[in-house]
Scaffold this active site. Structure first.
Site, PDB file in Angstrom:
ATOM      1  CG  MET A 280      62.853   5.429 -37.363  1.00  0.00           C
ATOM      2  SD  MET A 280      63.995   6.379 -36.984  1.00  0.00           S
ATOM      3  CE  MET A 280      65.097   5.204 -36.121  1.00  0.00           C
TER       4      MET A 280
ATOM      5  CG  HIS B 105      57.354  -1.677 -36.983  1.00  0.00           C
ATOM      6  ND1 HIS B 105      59.371  -2.535 -37.708  1.00  0.00           N
ATOM      7  CD2 HIS B 105      58.096  -1.136 -35.990  1.00  0.00           C
ATOM      8  CE1 HIS B 105      59.923  -2.207 -36.806  1.00  0.00           C
ATOM      9  NE2 HIS B 105      59.415  -0.981 -36.800  1.00  0.00           N
TER      10      HIS B 105
ATOM     11  N   GLY C 164      54.950   0.594 -29.211  1.00  0.00           N
ATOM     12  CA  GLY C 164      55.704  -0.835 -28.948  1.00  0.00           C
ATOM     13  C   GLY C 164      56.176  -0.318 -27.621  1.00  0.00           C
TER      14      GLY C 164
ATOM     15  CB  SER D  34      65.021  -4.590 -32.283  1.00  0.00           C
ATOM     16  OG  SER D  34      65.986  -3.453 -32.685  1.00  0.00           O
TER      17      SER D  34
HETATM   18  O1  PAF Z   1      59.974   4.010 -32.755  1.00  0.00           O
HETATM   19  C1  PAF Z   1      60.561   4.669 -33.744  1.00  0.00           C
HETATM   20  O2  PAF Z   1      60.413   3.988 -34.694  1.00  0.00           O
HETATM   21  C2  PAF Z   1      60.942   5.900 -33.698  1.00  0.00           C
HETATM   22  O3  PAF Z   1      61.753   6.400 -32.884  1.00  0.00           O
HETATM   23  C3  PAF Z   1      59.089   6.642 -33.947  1.00  0.00           C
HETATM   24  C4  PAF Z   1      58.800   6.761 -33.070  1.00  0.00           C
HETATM   25  C5  PAF Z   1      59.030   6.515 -35.260  1.00  0.00           C
HETATM   26  C6  PAF Z   1      60.250   8.130 -34.063  1.00  0.00           C
HETATM   27  O4  PAF Z   1      61.333   8.662 -35.464  1.00  0.00           O
END
Ligand code: PAF
Length: 288
Positions: A38, A45, A155, A193
């Site tokens: 997101m 990430h 993750g 996060s």
């Molecule tokens: O983990 C996330 O960032 C979200 O839940 C995802 C998997 C991208 C779905 O919107």
């Protein structure tokens, strides 16, 4: 529909164009890795992206703040959005494609088809955030249709989410491998996060209670504690000592099913969700 190059990354908004690119790569024998996000990218990430670029020939990152996984009183409007910074971070990591659709492209007029999540979604986050996994499963399945990749990377920080997606992929015969990568932490243990951005200095200090409680739980289990209730009490007292009062859950569960256990005599996971100030944080730790 926008499809632009920023440096070496191609940013695609249109689902059909995105699908064509993935299919063309695969028909040339290239293995495609997918990292759904997101945005507000951090090292957690980027570690998923690195796993993908190491194991696959082409990597696609999706950036979409999915409204349907947020509850009415949650932080959808405040959720950090930083597309330009995200693209800059991905430039340096050999990412080919960023799929960044508009909300109307993912939820068009008359959208009304939803995934009913697997049983493993009913507990923990599923209880605390009703409707959350319905939104997650629906958007993830849509992303799999638009980017029919070979491997998708999640993750461990969102442990239940990764197990929910695994169950959905198994139950619906989705032809994709689900790879779960370790949680990335700050040097003092705080799990990375996107929501850590909300924490002020004092709250950030208190937020360390989560990783410390999990660390204490792991140490107790390593020392022979086998009672889930005792481990849960230990986590609660560590959280209280750190000044974390609003605990939604601090639980020990079977690592596969997330069902409660009578005894810690199989692979288990400890999971915590708590509010620190206005910020809701989650973390977990596996007991091997
Ligand atoms: O983990 C996330 O960032 C979200 O839940 C995802 C998997 C991208 C779905 O919107």
């Amino acid at each position: 529909m926008r499809s632009t190059m920023t440096g070496t990354v191609q940013v695609i908004e249109c689902p059909d164009s995105m699908r064509e690119l993935v299919r063309a790569a695969q028909s040339n024998g290239r293995r495609v890795g997918l990292v759904p996000t997101m945005g507000a990218l951090h090292e957690g990430h980027l570690s998923l992206v690195r796993a993908s670029t190491t194991e696959c020939d082409v990597t696609a990152v999706t950036i979409f703040v999915n409204p349907s996984q947020f509850g009415a009183n949650e932080d959808l409007d405040q959720y950090p959005r930083s597309l330009e910074n995200d693209l800059a971070a991905l430039e340096s990591l050999a990412v080919e494609w960023v799929f960044a659709p508009q909300t109307a492209q993912m939820y068009g007029p008359g959208f009304s088809t939803w995934i009913s999540p697997p049983e493993i979604a009913a507990t923990l986050e599923g209880e605390s955030r009703p409707g959350h996994f319905r939104g997650v499963c629906t958007i993830v399945l849509k992303l799999f249709q638009i980017l029919p990749a070979d491997i998708v990377y999640f993750g461990q920080k969102d442990y239940q989410q990764s197990q929910v997606i695994r169950a959905m992929a198994r139950d619906l015969d989705l032809p994709i491998e689900v790879s779960v990568q370790p949680t990335v932490r700050e040097s003092d243990g705080l799990a990375l996060s996107s929501r850590n951005q909300y924490l002020n200095g004092a709250d950030r200090q208190r937020a360390l209670g989560l990783s410390r409680a999990l660390q204490a739980a792991a140490a107790a289990v390593a020392d022979g504690e086998r009672s889930p209730q005792a481990v849960e009490q230990l986590m609660l007292s560590e959280l209280r000592n750190a000044g974390v009062d609003e605990v939604e859950y601090a639980a020990v569960a079977d690592a596969q099913t997330l069902a409660p256990v009578q005894n810690i005599d199989r692979p288990c996971v400890a999971l915590i969700a708590a509010r620190v100030g206005q910020t809701r944080l989650i973390d977990n730790r596996l007991f091997e």
